[in-house]
Design a protein around this motif. Structure first.
Motif, PDB file in Angstrom:
ATOM      1  N   PRO A  58     -21.932  -6.515  -9.599  1.00  6.03           N
ATOM      2  CA  PRO A  58     -20.862  -7.305  -8.966  1.00  6.03           C
ATOM      3  C   PRO A  58     -19.464  -6.901  -9.425  1.00  6.03           C
ATOM      4  N   SER A  59     -19.316  -6.547 -10.713  1.00  7.88           N
ATOM      5  CA  SER A  59     -17.994  -6.151 -11.211  1.00  7.88           C
ATOM      6  C   SER A  59     -17.523  -4.850 -10.579  1.00  7.88           C
ATOM      7  N   PHE A  61     -18.382  -3.807  -7.554  1.00  3.14           N
ATOM      8  CA  PHE A  61     -18.026  -4.162  -6.174  1.00  3.14           C
ATOM      9  C   PHE A  61     -16.607  -4.714  -6.095  1.00  3.14           C
ATOM     10  N   ALA A  62     -16.261  -5.578  -7.046  1.00  4.54           N
ATOM     11  CA  ALA A  62     -14.928  -6.184  -7.042  1.00  4.54           C
ATOM     12  C   ALA A  62     -13.831  -5.161  -7.291  1.00  4.54           C
ATOM     13  N   ASN A  63     -14.136  -4.123  -8.062  1.00  8.72           N
ATOM     14  CA  ASN A  63     -13.125  -3.126  -8.416  1.00  8.72           C
ATOM     15  C   ASN A  63     -13.067  -1.943  -7.464  1.00  8.72           C
ATOM     16  N   LEU A  64     -14.020  -1.848  -6.534  1.00 12.75           N
ATOM     17  CA  LEU A  64     -14.106  -0.660  -5.689  1.00 12.75           C
ATOM     18  C   LEU A  64     -12.820  -0.324  -4.941  1.00 12.75           C
ATOM     19  N   PRO A  65     -12.176  -1.292  -4.247  1.00 15.48           N
ATOM     20  CA  PRO A  65     -10.951  -0.925  -3.514  1.00 15.48           C
ATOM     21  C   PRO A  65      -9.892  -0.279  -4.402  1.00 15.48           C
ATOM     22  N   ARG A  66      -9.700  -0.846  -5.596  1.00 13.56           N
ATOM     23  CA  ARG A  66      -8.692  -0.289  -6.504  1.00 13.56           C
ATOM     24  C   ARG A  66      -9.131   1.066  -7.031  1.00 13.56           C
ATOM     25  N   TRP A  67     -10.384   1.190  -7.414  1.00 12.40           N
ATOM     26  CA  TRP A  67     -10.877   2.438  -7.978  1.00 12.40           C
ATOM     27  C   TRP A  67     -10.838   3.586  -6.977  1.00 12.40           C
ATOM     28  N   LEU A  68     -11.210   3.310  -5.737  1.00 13.93           N
ATOM     29  CA  LEU A  68     -11.293   4.383  -4.760  1.00 13.93           C
ATOM     30  C   LEU A  68      -9.922   4.920  -4.366  1.00 13.93           C
ATOM     31  N   ALA A  98     -25.770  -9.947  -7.475  1.00 12.77           N
ATOM     32  CA  ALA A  98     -26.184 -10.385  -8.809  1.00 12.77           C
ATOM     33  C   ALA A  98     -27.699 -10.513  -8.913  1.00 12.77           C
ATOM     34  N   SER A  99     -28.342 -11.072  -7.887  1.00 14.11           N
ATOM     35  CA  SER A  99     -29.795 -11.256  -7.939  1.00 14.11           C
ATOM     36  C   SER A  99     -30.521  -9.919  -8.000  1.00 14.11           C
ATOM     37  N   ARG A 100     -30.011  -8.931  -7.257  1.00 12.29           N
ATOM     38  CA  ARG A 100     -30.627  -7.609  -7.253  1.00 12.29           C
ATOM     39  C   ARG A 100     -30.424  -6.927  -8.606  1.00 12.29           C
ATOM     40  N   VAL A 101     -29.223  -7.078  -9.183  1.00 15.20           N
ATOM     41  CA  VAL A 101     -28.940  -6.469 -10.477  1.00 15.20           C
ATOM     42  C   VAL A 101     -29.856  -7.055 -11.554  1.00 15.20           C
ATOM     43  N   GLU A 102     -30.052  -8.359 -11.538  1.00 13.82           N
ATOM     44  CA  GLU A 102     -30.922  -8.998 -12.531  1.00 13.82           C
ATOM     45  C   GLU A 102     -32.339  -8.451 -12.441  1.00 13.82           C
ATOM     46  N   ARG A 103     -32.837  -8.270 -11.234  1.00 21.09           N
ATOM     47  CA  ARG A 103     -34.189  -7.744 -11.072  1.00 21.09           C
ATOM     48  C   ARG A 103     -34.266  -6.292 -11.550  1.00 21.09           C
ATOM     49  N   THR A 104     -33.270  -5.506 -11.201  1.00 18.69           N
ATOM     50  CA  THR A 104     -33.257  -4.104 -11.611  1.00 18.69           C
ATOM     51  C   THR A 104     -33.202  -3.968 -13.131  1.00 18.69           C
ATOM     52  N   ALA A 145     -12.345 -11.102 -18.775  1.00 21.50           N
ATOM     53  CA  ALA A 145     -13.218 -11.087 -17.601  1.00 21.50           C
ATOM     54  C   ALA A 145     -14.333 -10.066 -17.786  1.00 21.50           C
ATOM     55  N   SER A 146     -13.975  -8.869 -18.247  1.00 20.69           N
ATOM     56  CA  SER A 146     -14.966  -7.824 -18.478  1.00 20.69           C
ATOM     57  C   SER A 146     -15.939  -8.236 -19.570  1.00 20.69           C
ATOM     58  N   LEU A 147     -15.425  -8.830 -20.627  1.00 18.47           N
ATOM     59  CA  LEU A 147     -16.281  -9.271 -21.725  1.00 18.47           C
ATOM     60  C   LEU A 147     -17.223 -10.378 -21.271  1.00 18.47           C
ATOM     61  N   GLY A 148     -16.735 -11.289 -20.445  1.00 24.69           N
ATOM     62  CA  GLY A 148     -17.571 -12.382 -19.950  1.00 24.69           C
ATOM     63  C   GLY A 148     -18.739 -11.865 -19.127  1.00 24.69           C
ATOM     64  N   ALA A 149     -18.479 -10.864 -18.272  1.00 26.38           N
ATOM     65  CA  ALA A 149     -19.555 -10.273 -17.473  1.00 26.38           C
ATOM     66  C   ALA A 149     -20.565  -9.576 -18.379  1.00 26.38           C
ATOM     67  N   ALA A 150     -20.077  -8.941 -19.440  1.00 25.05           N
ATOM     68  CA  ALA A 150     -20.971  -8.256 -20.369  1.00 25.05           C
ATOM     69  C   ALA A 150     -21.839  -9.249 -21.136  1.00 25.05           C
TER      70      ALA A 150
END
Length: 418
Positions: A58-59, A61-68, A98-104, A145-150
């Motif tokens: 998810p993180s 995905f949120a950063n993709l527009p800026r990164w690209l 998020a659900s897919r990431v958790e399973r992976t 924010a990054s630390l919270g996701a981690a």
């Protein structure tokens, strides 16, 4: 039973090892003149058995527009009129849920932890010097924010038996003193003590020496596969230039080259090449090296001490077709490294680039090829080929010998990626 393994990187060599240990006759075919000259040559050097984080998240995905759009982005896309590229990108976006990431993560941890145990067993029987050190892995974060996701990811991994610790900025610096100059820029870190660093190319060379000593193993180096001989639903032989190599079963473990190799057989692999970069820095003063494996989460840069060398790996370029290392990307990487470790002399750093064969989900395909009774796949490990090599080799050997999958194999089937 004679099995041909195509691919002389860490996945192909591991596949050959576990097949040979079962008493099968094994021939390993590699198009280069030596083993481990492509993606296994100078990768990041991290063995991440307990902290598995797929690129799709998810993180991200949120950063993709800026990164690209940013010139200094860790993830860059070169758009092409290529159906496979856009199909893979759409699958990647779906995998960011998020659900897919958790399973992976749960599926990958089972495989990676099995791989850790198998490597320990392998080294007890077959000592290999490849600069293996249990350094622990410290991931530093520059924003809350990054630390919270981690932290959420670490909590998920702890449910699968991993051990991690949340650290304050000062604790990060105490654990890794080379970070003392940037402690004020940090929000905190996640430390996984059981992780290790090692040199993948040296490991591959050690495996080859061991396999060379086995009477049931032979190598065919410098020979590219030019086609297949078929009979019904079986592959009967590989074509190697003017030579035909017959066998009872075939394992394709040739990274991103597997896509083109299998296309004439009607097999469309959901793989895409992600070009990554590394720098290898020789240091005369061991005290200048980080003691730990360090990952800078914001820059997506990893630092792995390998003997007297510091391996620095970073960046993902999508939509490229060659393993060249453009000067502008290497210069950018050097500039970003200097922000974290300004004392490092990067003028003589050896630059390298490799094509990681990635699935959108971030997990490999270890399965029998559809429509073919004796053709097997061990592909798509992305940046985790070194970490997953032993378990992947064991799984493909078991599948070939038993003929049918175990329930635990399902997450790594080709169907699971469709």
């Amino acid at each position: 039973m004679h099995v041909v393994v195509v691919g002389g990187g860490v996945i192909g060599l591991s596949s050959a090892l576990y097949l040979a240990r079962e008493g099968l006759q094994v021939t390993l075919v590699e198009r280069n003149e030596d083993i481990a000259l492509e993606t296994s040559f100078a990768n990041g050097g991290q063995l991440s058995y307990n902290y598995v984080a797929p690129l799709a998240a998810p993180s991200v995905f949120a950063n993709l527009p800026r990164w690209l759009l940013a010139s200094d982005s860790p993830l860059r896309l070169q758009p092409r009129l290529d159906f496979q590229q856009w199909r893979w990108c759409l699958a990647f976006l779906r995998a960011c849920r998020a659900s897919r990431v958790e399973r992976t993560v749960s599926e990958m941890l089972r495989l990676s932890q099995r791989s850790q145990m198998l490597l320990e067993q392998l080294l007890q029987r077959t000592p290999i010097d490849f600069n293996l050190r249990q350094t622990g892995k410290l991931i530093i974060h520059r924003s809350q924010a990054s630390l919270g996701a981690a932290v959420r990811l670490a909590e998920l991994q702890q449910q699968a038996g991993s051990q991690q610790r949340l650290l304050t900025p000062s604790q990060c610096s105490d654990l890794e003193p080379t970070l003392s100059g940037v402690v004020g820029q940090l929000a905190g870190g996640i430390f996984t003590p059981a992780e290790a660093t090692a040199d993948c190319r040296l490991f591959c060379e050690g495996l080859k020496r061991h396999l060379d000593g086995m009477a049931n193993v032979r190598f065919k180096l410098g020979q590219a596969v030019s086609g297949f001989t078929k009979m019904g639903k079986r592959i009967t032989a590989l074509k190697l230039g003017n030579e035909t190599l017959e066998a009872d079963a075939f394992v394709i473990a040739s990274g991103i080259a597997s896509v083109g190799l299998l296309k004439p057989l009607g097999i469309s692999l959901p793989l895409y090449a992600l070009r990554g970069y590394s720098l290898s820095v020789q240091l005369a003063d061991a005290n200048a090296l980080p003691r730990l494996s360090v990952t800078d989460a914001s820059r997506k840069i990893v630092y792995a001490p390998l003997g007297s060398t510091l391996r620095i790996a970073a960046m993902v370029d999508m939509g490229v077709r060659s393993a060249e290392a453009p000067k502008r990307r290497i210069d950018l990487l050097k500039a970003q490294v200097s922000e974290l470790f300004p004392a490092l002399d990067l003028r003589r750093a050896q630059a390298w680039a490799g094509l990681r064969p990635a699935t959108a989900l971030g997990k490999p395909i270890i399965d029998r090829a559809p429509e073919w009774e004796n053709l097997w796949l061990n592909v798509g490990h992305g940046a985790l080929g070194f970490t997953l090599a032993c378990a992947s080799g064991e799984m493909i050997a078991r599948r070939i010998i038993q003929g049918r999958p175990h329930e635990s194999d399902a997450p790594f089937s080709l169907a699971a990626h469709r």
